[in-house]
Design an enzyme around this catalytic site. Sequence first.
Site, PDB file in Angstrom:
ATOM      1  N   GLU A 185     140.128   7.336   5.637  1.00  0.00           N
ATOM      2  CA  GLU A 185     138.855   7.231   6.363  1.00  0.00           C
ATOM      3  C   GLU A 185     137.689   6.946   5.422  1.00  0.00           C
ATOM      4  OE1 GLU A 185     139.198   9.162  10.525  1.00  0.00           O
ATOM      5  OE2 GLU A 185     138.841  10.780   9.083  1.00  0.00           O
ATOM      6  N   HIS A 197     142.989  15.946   5.377  1.00  0.00           N
ATOM      7  CA  HIS A 197     141.818  16.786   5.581  1.00  0.00           C
ATOM      8  C   HIS A 197     142.262  18.242   5.727  1.00  0.00           C
ATOM      9  CE1 HIS A 197     139.416  13.181   7.417  1.00  0.00           C
ATOM     10  NE2 HIS A 197     139.491  13.137   6.100  1.00  0.00           N
ATOM     11  N   THR A 213     135.326  13.665  12.105  1.00  0.00           N
ATOM     12  CA  THR A 213     135.590  12.224  12.235  1.00  0.00           C
ATOM     13  C   THR A 213     136.275  11.889  13.550  1.00  0.00           C
ATOM     14  OG1 THR A 213     137.741  12.329  11.112  1.00  0.00           O
ATOM     15  CG2 THR A 213     135.779  12.000   9.725  1.00  0.00           C
ATOM     16  N   THR A 214     136.407  12.871  14.423  1.00  0.00           N
ATOM     17  CA  THR A 214     136.954  12.658  15.760  1.00  0.00           C
ATOM     18  C   THR A 214     136.042  13.349  16.763  1.00  0.00           C
ATOM     19  OG1 THR A 214     138.355  14.635  15.602  1.00  0.00           O
ATOM     20  CG2 THR A 214     139.339  12.531  14.939  1.00  0.00           C
TER      21      THR A 214
END
Length: 343
Positions: free
Chosen positions: A129, A142, A224-225
Amino acid sequence: MDSLGLCILLMVLCFQWTTAPAAEEITWTYTGLVGQTEWSEYFPDCAGNAQSPVEVVTTQTKYDPSLLPLTPLGYSQHGNKPFAMYNNGHTAVIELPEWMGLGGLPWLYTAVQMHLHWGSGGPSHGGGEHTVNEMSADAELHVVHYNSELYPNMSKAMTQSDGLAVLGILIVTGEETNLAFNNILNYLGRIRHADQKVFIPAFDVQTLLPEDLGRYFRYNGSLTTPPCHQSVTWTLFNERIQISPAQLLKLETILYSSKAEDPDRMLLQDNYRTTQPLNHRVVFASFSAESGRELTSGEVTAIVIGVMCGCVGLAVIIRFIVKTIRFFTLLHRESVVLGRPSQ
């Protein structure tokens, strides 16, 4: 308004209230109808000005000498209780025990889970990412923690600006098999479909991290989601971890985003978000840009060739100088002999 009109209005409002899905009920994806370009329509925070991931330009980072090496707490103390791993349709999630945590930050953070992001095209085709100097990784790990000093649980912390701390580990492919990652990859076949769960043997989580925990980038960002809450203190390590091409292939091809009962199987691939604008945020570095810059393989090769050529050139010059000195020495001796008077 007469009673009939009022009745119709109430019916319309009731219909809207009962049919409008809540954000947590929306099934988002990385592409398609609710793909990442549409996330902000359903999850307002995804349109925020402090989103993740980001592009890190090392020459534009700000060196902060107060950023000390991070201290994983209890990562190696896995005990005998197995870890739970499940396929949530977006990634493989490994739940972490609450005795694991993270030191080296302003507060104590307790580990919650770790998960992976990857691509679909094999080595050198992206999947991580975050990017560094426009270079993407093949995958990214992560490790998620919540601020347990200020908040009682993950659900409460994830909505607060200082609630979460996430470690970002960039993964690239190399020649050797990474045995530590086999602790995860070897069990992915048991959670091939969404909503499947398995218990795996506990292992030393710190073996997944880079050896150098003192060189990293730090910035304030988001999940990030969806729901993309801007609550994350990000630590992106400078050192990259290597896995083998076979391990990357397994990661990219073994999981499905669809459920076992779904008629159409959909491979779980390209589960990474594109980089987001920094919007005047500062990316800090625990090391100076000059000392922190890693050379590419091409640059290393060029340096080696340059040094070799320089050595060869220097040897040629020295040999030329020696031969020239010998020549003039011999010429001087001959001139002395010819200039002597005969006896």
